[in-house]
Write an enzyme that holds these catalytic residues in place. Structure first.
Site, PDB file in Angstrom:
ATOM      1  N   LYS A 134       0.960  -1.235   0.182  1.00  9.61           N
ATOM      2  CA  LYS A 134       0.166  -0.046   0.114  1.00  9.61           C
ATOM      3  C   LYS A 134       0.963   1.208  -0.031  1.00  9.61           C
ATOM      4  CE  LYS A 134      -3.009   2.803   3.000  1.00  9.61           C
ATOM      5  NZ  LYS A 134      -3.796   3.053   4.052  1.00  9.61           N
ATOM      6  N   GLU A 181      -8.159  11.969  12.795  1.00 12.48           N
ATOM      7  CA  GLU A 181      -7.355  10.916  13.122  1.00 12.48           C
ATOM      8  C   GLU A 181      -6.640  10.906  14.257  1.00 12.48           C
ATOM      9  OE1 GLU A 181      -4.394   7.998  10.823  1.00 12.48           O
ATOM     10  OE2 GLU A 181      -5.664   8.958   9.671  1.00 12.48           O
ATOM     11  N   GLU A 225      -7.098  -2.417   3.282  1.00 13.90           N
ATOM     12  CA  GLU A 225      -6.460  -1.206   3.695  1.00 13.90           C
ATOM     13  C   GLU A 225      -6.354  -0.960   5.109  1.00 13.90           C
ATOM     14  OE1 GLU A 225      -6.819   3.633   2.708  1.00 13.90           O
ATOM     15  OE2 GLU A 225      -7.744   2.306   1.398  1.00 13.90           O
ATOM     16  N   GLU A 361     -12.005  10.462  -4.128  1.00 15.46           N
ATOM     17  CA  GLU A 361     -11.785  10.376  -2.550  1.00 15.46           C
ATOM     18  C   GLU A 361     -11.032  11.793  -2.259  1.00 15.46           C
ATOM     19  OE1 GLU A 361      -9.204   8.078   0.709  1.00 15.46           O
ATOM     20  OE2 GLU A 361     -10.437   6.821  -0.925  1.00 15.46           O
ATOM     21  N   LYS A 365     -11.838  14.941   0.340  1.00 11.37           N
ATOM     22  CA  LYS A 365     -11.012  15.412   1.577  1.00 11.37           C
ATOM     23  C   LYS A 365     -10.703  16.780   1.271  1.00 11.37           C
ATOM     24  CE  LYS A 365      -9.498  10.819   2.445  1.00 11.37           C
ATOM     25  NZ  LYS A 365      -8.302   9.808   2.257  1.00 11.37           N
TER      26      LYS A 365
END
Length: 374
Positions: A134, A181, A225, A361, A365
């Site tokens: 990834k 986060e 992921e 995506e 964001k």
């Protein structure tokens, strides 16, 4: 005045605004003491500096670049690591106002769409070749015009009550954001972090929104992921000496414009001066913002992404004299300078990633900031 009012009116070189979910807002004004760190061991150096800098009852605000590289260009003044004990610390609640206009008319400049699609194709090629599992690929857009950082922070605080809203000002430039986060929190001996990875857009109707969330929760690509991040966090915390709890349940975290998969990882470790920063160093960069294997993903980003991330996706937060503190990953963020702002957003690329979906995506964001200023 509220902490945000104090932040808005401070004319000195250093000013920090911090408001995390469930906590009082804080404004750190001026720099009573400050230390900059760099090099491969910058987080250990920061932990040692925090132990030396802080007297009982004090805190230091800290921010770090995604990569350990000298600050330059637009990011001058935001080095690879900086701790500041403020001259004044103001705490209080915020009214959460959303009616302050953050500046004049803005023009968004984005010439990155073709190059971003190409970068995703390059990344999937590296993954198919077995070089990576990834990698997070980011892109940058600019909004040109006059922007008031304090007004942006007011709007972000109003709209993102489940995120940490932050502003780190160095003279005129100011790095702002609303991050969902948690990188790591240390409260007494309790360590908490969250794996936040895997993404789906919000639906246009309640039924469509629920369907998107359910698809995210069962999508094999998004689950893969997310799994990378959970296992990375558990492994790195264990190596740092944290006695781990069982892994929490994976849930769908819903924010304006976007859903994420989220899993809490927690444990215990005895606090000591600088400890929160040592844990930051153990976890950064997680696969949620870098990739896996970590070293190869960072190398791929440096060679292929084509932008200077600066403090984007780096750790930002605070630490106290005991070593407890709270650090978030600097996402949904922008660097505001005279004349405009730079915004960066990324997407996690794994086997089977589609360039158009990953581009969409990043649009979602980027909208977290663009929607409050345009």
């Amino acid at each position: 005045m509220t902490p945000l009012d104090e932040f808005a009116h401070w004319a000195g070189g250093d000013r920090v605004y911090w408001r995390a979910p469930g906590d009082e807002a804080m404004a750190g004004l001026g720099a009573a003491r400050a230390v900059e760190v760099d090099g491969a061991w910058r987080f250990d150096a920061a932990a040692g500096a925090a132990a030396d800098l802080l007297d009982e009852g004090e805190i230091a605000f800290a921010g770090f670049g995604f990569a350990d590289k000298p600050a330059s260009g637009a990011w001058a003044g935001f080095p690879s690591g900086r701790l500041v004990v403020p001259e004044r610390l103001v705490r209080g609640t915020e009214p959460g106002t959303d009616d302050i206009w953050p500046g004049g008319a803005l023009r968004v400049e984005d010439g990155t769409r073709p190059s971003y699609r190409d970068a995703v194709k390059q990344a999937t090629g590296a993954i198919d070749a077995g070089e990576l599992a990834k990698v997070v690929v980011a892109r940058e857009v600019e909004a040109v015009g006059s922007i008031d950082p304090a007004a942006v922070l007011a709007r972000l605080s109003s709209r993102f009550d489940s995120c940490a809203v932050f502003g780190f000002g160095r003279g005129a430039p100011c790095f702002v954001g609303a991050s969902p986060e948690v990188l790591v929190e240390l409260d007494d001996d309790v360590v908490t972090t969250f794996a936040v990875a895997g993404t789906a857009p919000r639906g246009s109707t309640p039924a469509g929104d629920d369907a998107n969330a359910q698809r995210l929760a069962s999508d094999p690509k998004e689950q893969a992921e997310h799994h990378y991040v959970v296992e990375y966090l558990r492994t790195r915390l264990a190596l740092a000496g944290v006695e781990l709890d069982p892994t929490g349940e994976t849930e769908v975290l819903t924010l304006p414009g976007i859903h994420h998969l989220s899993t809490m990882v927690s444990g215990r470790i005895a606090p000591e001066p600088g400890m929160a920063l040592r844990l930051v160093g153990a976890l950064h960069p997680s696969p949620a913002v870098g990739g896996t294997p970590s070293t190869f993903a960072q190398q791929w980003i440096a060679e292929n992404e084509g932008l200077d991330r600066g403090w984007y996706a780096g750790p930002v937060g605070w630490i106290d004299h005991r070593g407890c503190g709270s650090f978030y990953v600097a996402l949904r963020s922008a660097l505001i300078s005279p004349g405009g702002m730079r915004l960066i957003a990324g997407a996690g690329i794994v086997a089977g990633s589609d360039p158009e979906q990953e581009l969409a995506e990043t649009d979602i964001k980027l909208a977290a900031i663009l929607d409050v200023v345009t």
